[in-house]
Design a protein around this motif. Structure first.
Motif, PDB file in Angstrom:
ATOM      1  N   GLU A  98       3.436   0.039   3.161  1.00 24.89           N
ATOM      2  CA  GLU A  98       4.496  -0.966   3.186  1.00 24.89           C
ATOM      3  C   GLU A  98       3.962  -2.226   3.859  1.00 24.89           C
ATOM      4  O   GLU A  98       3.352  -2.176   4.915  1.00 24.89           O
ATOM      5  N   LEU A  99       4.204  -3.352   3.213  1.00 24.45           N
ATOM      6  CA  LEU A  99       3.738  -4.632   3.732  1.00 24.45           C
ATOM      7  C   LEU A  99       4.774  -5.245   4.651  1.00 24.45           C
ATOM      8  O   LEU A  99       5.974  -5.133   4.400  1.00 24.45           O
ATOM      9  N   LYS A 100       4.317  -5.884   5.703  1.00 25.07           N
ATOM     10  CA  LYS A 100       5.216  -6.532   6.655  1.00 25.07           C
ATOM     11  C   LYS A 100       5.185  -8.037   6.400  1.00 25.07           C
ATOM     12  O   LYS A 100       4.133  -8.613   6.262  1.00 25.07           O
ATOM     13  N   GLY A 101       6.366  -8.628   6.401  1.00 22.83           N
ATOM     14  CA  GLY A 101       6.427 -10.079   6.222  1.00 22.83           C
ATOM     15  C   GLY A 101       6.920 -10.378   4.903  1.00 22.83           C
ATOM     16  O   GLY A 101       7.222 -11.081   4.167  1.00 22.83           O
TER      17      GLY A 101
END
Length: 101
Positions: A98-101
């Motif tokens: 999961e990517l943050k931002g």
């Protein structure tokens, strides 16, 4: 497809059999090319020209050689198979993270 002059030169420098593999640094010294070029020509020899070239990374005695029997073939395939598995696992983790931002 015929081997070009550089491919022929490199192929002639490779020993037959795994007992005395030729290290990359030695191939660089003998040819005057850099390591990237040597590896690229080895890749072409294998993939384009179907030359049975293997590599061993066991120390001492690491380097490239011409595969002469099935035992040497398996010895050359083992690290490739392991590397493929590790890269596949890495790609799967990156694609699912999961990517943050």
């Amino acid at each position: 497809m015929k081997l070009d002059q550089e491919e022929q030169q490199l192929l002639q420098l490779l020993p037959h059999g795994v007992s005395h593999p030729r290290p990359l640094r030695e191939l660089v010294k003998l040819t005057g090319w850099n390591g990237r070029k040597v590896r690229a020509i080895i890749y072409r020899l294998i993939v384009v020209h179907h030359q049975p070239i293997g590599a061993t990374n066991q120390k001492p005695g690491n380097g490239y050689f011409i595969i002469t029997n099935d035992q040497e073939r398996q010895q050359a395939l083992a690290p490739l198979t392991s590397q493929i598995q590790m890269m596949t696992k890495r790609a799967q983790v990156i694609s699912r993270t999961e990517l943050k931002g």
